[in-house]
Structures are given as C-alpha cells and as structure tokens.
Design a protein around this motif. Structure first.
Motif, PDB file in Angstrom:
ATOM      1  N   TYR A  16      82.949 156.837   6.339  1.00  0.00           N
ATOM      2  CA  TYR A  16      83.048 157.662   7.552  1.00  0.00           C
ATOM      3  C   TYR A  16      83.968 158.859   7.335  1.00  0.00           C
ATOM      4  CZ  TYR A  16      80.581 154.278  10.488  1.00  0.00           C
ATOM      5  OH  TYR A  16      79.625 153.469  11.043  1.00  0.00           O
ATOM      6  N   ILE A  22      82.887 152.125   3.223  1.00  0.00           N
ATOM      7  CA  ILE A  22      82.596 150.933   4.035  1.00  0.00           C
ATOM      8  C   ILE A  22      81.817 149.931   3.184  1.00  0.00           C
ATOM      9  CG2 ILE A  22      81.423 150.061   6.114  1.00  0.00           C
ATOM     10  CD1 ILE A  22      83.815 151.850   6.762  1.00  0.00           C
ATOM     11  N   ALA A  41      81.290 139.297   8.080  1.00  0.00           N
ATOM     12  CA  ALA A  41      82.374 139.180   9.076  1.00  0.00           C
ATOM     13  C   ALA A  41      82.369 140.411   9.981  1.00  0.00           C
ATOM     14  CB  ALA A  41      83.708 139.064   8.353  1.00  0.00           C
ATOM     15  N   ASN A  42      83.060 140.308  11.115  1.00  0.00           N
ATOM     16  CA  ASN A  42      83.217 141.471  11.998  1.00  0.00           C
ATOM     17  C   ASN A  42      83.815 142.628  11.200  1.00  0.00           C
ATOM     18  OD1 ASN A  42      84.086 139.196  14.552  1.00  0.00           O
ATOM     19  ND2 ASN A  42      82.321 140.535  14.613  1.00  0.00           N
ATOM     20  N   GLY A  43      83.219 143.797  11.365  1.00  0.00           N
ATOM     21  CA  GLY A  43      83.759 144.990  10.703  1.00  0.00           C
ATOM     22  C   GLY A  43      83.375 145.134   9.242  1.00  0.00           C
ATOM     23  N   ALA A  44      82.527 144.245   8.724  1.00  0.00           N
ATOM     24  CA  ALA A  44      82.168 144.305   7.300  1.00  0.00           C
ATOM     25  C   ALA A  44      81.336 145.554   6.982  1.00  0.00           C
ATOM     26  CB  ALA A  44      81.403 143.045   6.896  1.00  0.00           C
ATOM     27  N   GLY A  45      80.532 146.006   7.950  1.00  0.00           N
ATOM     28  CA  GLY A  45      79.717 147.204   7.692  1.00  0.00           C
ATOM     29  C   GLY A  45      78.229 147.016   7.944  1.00  0.00           C
ATOM     30  N   LYS A  46      77.851 145.940   8.624  1.00  0.00           N
ATOM     31  CA  LYS A  46      76.412 145.638   8.837  1.00  0.00           C
ATOM     32  C   LYS A  46      75.733 146.719   9.691  1.00  0.00           C
ATOM     33  CE  LYS A  46      77.547 141.696  10.765  1.00  0.00           C
ATOM     34  NZ  LYS A  46      79.019 141.895  10.682  1.00  0.00           N
ATOM     35  N   SER A  47      76.376 147.086  10.822  1.00  0.00           N
ATOM     36  CA  SER A  47      75.767 148.108  11.695  1.00  0.00           C
ATOM     37  C   SER A  47      75.707 149.449  10.973  1.00  0.00           C
ATOM     38  CB  SER A  47      76.577 148.284  12.978  1.00  0.00           C
ATOM     39  OG  SER A  47      76.671 147.072  13.655  1.00  0.00           O
ATOM     40  N   THR A  48      76.753 149.763  10.219  1.00  0.00           N
ATOM     41  CA  THR A  48      76.772 151.033   9.478  1.00  0.00           C
ATOM     42  C   THR A  48      75.612 151.073   8.485  1.00  0.00           C
ATOM     43  OG1 THR A  48      79.186 151.019   9.687  1.00  0.00           O
ATOM     44  CG2 THR A  48      78.257 152.521   8.060  1.00  0.00           C
ATOM     45  N   GLN A  88      72.918 147.905  18.103  1.00  0.00           N
ATOM     46  CA  GLN A  88      73.643 146.887  18.860  1.00  0.00           C
ATOM     47  C   GLN A  88      74.085 147.400  20.226  1.00  0.00           C
ATOM     48  OE1 GLN A  88      77.701 144.491  18.104  1.00  0.00           O
ATOM     49  NE2 GLN A  88      76.656 145.111  16.274  1.00  0.00           N
ATOM     50  N   GLU A 169      72.000 142.566  15.371  1.00  0.00           N
ATOM     51  CA  GLU A 169      72.367 141.401  16.196  1.00  0.00           C
ATOM     52  C   GLU A 169      71.424 141.230  17.397  1.00  0.00           C
ATOM     53  OE1 GLU A 169      76.497 140.596  16.964  1.00  0.00           O
ATOM     54  OE2 GLU A 169      77.095 141.860  15.278  1.00  0.00           O
ATOM     55  N   HIS A 202      75.378 136.663  13.217  1.00  0.00           N
ATOM     56  CA  HIS A 202      76.612 135.926  12.900  1.00  0.00           C
ATOM     57  C   HIS A 202      76.323 134.435  12.790  1.00  0.00           C
ATOM     58  CE1 HIS A 202      79.353 139.248  13.000  1.00  0.00           C
ATOM     59  NE2 HIS A 202      78.895 139.638  14.179  1.00  0.00           N
TER      60      HIS A 202
END
Ligand SMILES: Nc1ncnc2c1ncn2[C@@H]1O[C@H](COP(=O)(O)OP(=O)(O)OP(=O)(O)O)[C@@H](O)[C@H]1O
Length: 269
Positions: A16, A22, A41-48, A88, A169, A202
C-alpha cells in the motif's frame, strides 16, 4: 475439472505504501471448475489479494491472466463478463427492491441504454429460487439484514453469469445453515457449471467440505497453495491460528472435520 486454465496469478506482490509488502510471490492457477479457498489470520492480506485479482488494485509486481490473457489488456466490460467480485465491505445505499438490485448483475450483458426486460428478471427469479431467497424479492435492499444482503450480493454475481467469481468471506454474516447453503451452492456450480471460484474464509471446514484447492496465507505475506489433503494438517492449522485444533475423521460424513480444544487427560475421561 477440465483442462482449460481460467485464472493464473504469477509472482504477485502488493504494497500500500511502497515500502511494506502485504504479500509477495503469490503463484497459483485455477482450471475451469476449480475452487480455491484462501485461509489466513486477520490482516494477513486476503482481501488485498482479491482486490488485486479483481483489478481494483494494481499489483506492485506480477501479473494476472484471465483465460491466458493479461487482465490489463481486457476492456473493463469484458472483465465484468468473465469475472465477478463480491468484496467484503458494501454500503447499503440502494433504495431499490432486492430483485432490482440483483438484476443489475445483468448490466455487462446489456447495452448501455437498455433496461432489463423479462429475460433478465427470469434469470434473477431462477437464481433467487435456487438460493431459497425468493421471499426477499420485493423488500427494499437498504432495509434487509446484513446476512440477507450478503446473499443478495452473491445472487447478483451469479446472475452476472461469469466464468470466474471472487468472494471475500461470503459467509461472514450468515447463520450456520446459510453458511452451509452457500458452500453447497458454490460446490454445485463449480461441479455442474464449471464455475471457477476463489473465496476467502476463516473456517477451515469450508475448505475441507469443498475439498479442492486451499491457500494458507501467513503473516509474512506468503501463501502455500495446493490440494486440501496436502496443505491442511493439524500442524498447518495450529501454526495459522495459534490454537489447539484437531482434524477428526467422521465416519458418517466420510471426511475429516476441524475441531478446537485441548486434548488432555481430563477431556479423555
Ligand atoms: N487501504 C489500505 N491502506 C493501507 N493499508 C491497508 C489498506 N487496506 C488494508 N490495509 C492493511 O493491509 C493488511 C492486509 O489487510 P487485508 O484487509 O487484505 O487483510 P485480510 O486478510 O483480508 O484481513 P481480515 O481477515 O481481517 O479481513 C492489513 O495490515 C491492513 O491493515
């Protein structure tokens, strides 16, 4: 699954701020009818990652090929005919009915000045019936619940009739029954219609139930991709979620299931 390669992600990296990556070196390919479930995990970069694959973000390095052609070389409308994306976060600003919201998924197939006709609405009704959400048709989209909205968004992508769908998700607001329903619908569309799917979750059982490919994204921005049976193990899940998890074979289901808990002498009694 057939031989046609629908989606190739090659050596993908994204940052970013131009400094912190990321993720790096993301590589996978999906054939027609294959499903990839991405865990992380949360914040790992899946959505990115999904934002990059969907062309919403431009990767720092690497390339994305749809049916063998670089995504950057497609006209926007042609990408929309080939690939649909349900991110998401969505803001419910529509004052249309759910049926009118879903019919907008037909837009890439219609001329700019055309309004949806009976054929488009028939397609909407068919998809809503298959998803058991016909009862939502005349409700106002902005007034329905988060889980109902999520199902309407998935229906909108399904009426788009693309070859590839990306779902970030897709089960996160859904009750347990509706989660299973969405997972079953995805499996069925992949098997029967050759739909190629990338989804994030998740819940390791989602990957186990679909039983195709899984990608485990770690916090260093690497993703291990492979068949569920090769990539999912108690060790890989414990490392990912930092908690006690066990893979238990359920004879009646003829599959393993992921259960949480500590195996100790107290629990064995
Ligand atoms: N627009 C942005 N600008 C800067 N950093 C961002 C932006 N969006 C996300 N990030 C950061 O990038 C990292 C990856 O976020 P991302 O949303 O892709 O993770 P995720 O795996 O989808 O998380 P979750 O499971 O919690 O949804 C996080 O550290 C997040 O804070």
């Amino acid at each position: 699954m057939c031989d046609e390669v629908m989606l190739e992600v090659k050596n993908l990296a994204y940052s970013y701020d131009g400094v912190k990556k990321i993720f790096t070196n993301i590589d996978f390919e999906l054939h027609k009818g294959e499903v990839l479930v991405i865990l992380g995990a949360n914040g790992a970069g899946k959505s990115t990652l999904l934002d990059c694959i969907s062309n919403m973000l431009t990767p720092t390095t690497g390339e994305i090929l749809l049916k063998g052609k670089n995504i950057a070389k497609y006209a926007i409308n042609d990408v929309a005919k080939l690939m649909g994306y349900v991110p998401q976060i969505s803001t419910p600003t529509f004052s249309y009915t759910v049926r009118d919201y879903i019919v907008m998924g037909r837009a890439p197939h219609m001329g700019i000045l055309n309004v949806p006709g009976p054929a488009e609405y028939d397609k909407v009704d068919e998809v809503m019936k298959d998803m058991w959400i016909s009862g939502l048709a005349d409700k106002i989209y902005a007034n329905i619940s988060g889980g109902e909205r999520q199902q309407a968004q998935i229906a909108r992508i399904l009426v788009q009739e693309t070859d590839i769908i990306l779902l970030d998700e897709p089960t996160n607001h859904l009750d347990y029954g509706n989660q299973l329903k969405i997972i079953q619908i995805i499996s069925k569309l992949a098997r029967n219609r050759g739909l190629t799917v990338v989804l994030t979750s998740h819940i390791p059982d989602h990957a186990i139930m679909i039983d195709e490919k899984v990608g485990i994204m770690d916090n260093l921005g690497h993703m291990t991709v492979g068949p569920v049976k090769e990539v999912i193990s108690e060790e890989s899940l414990k490392e990912l979620y930092h908690t006690d998890l066990h893979l238990v074979y359920i004879d009646e289901l003829k599959r393993i299931a992921c259960v949480a808990g500590k195996l100790n002498d107290e629990n064995r009694k």
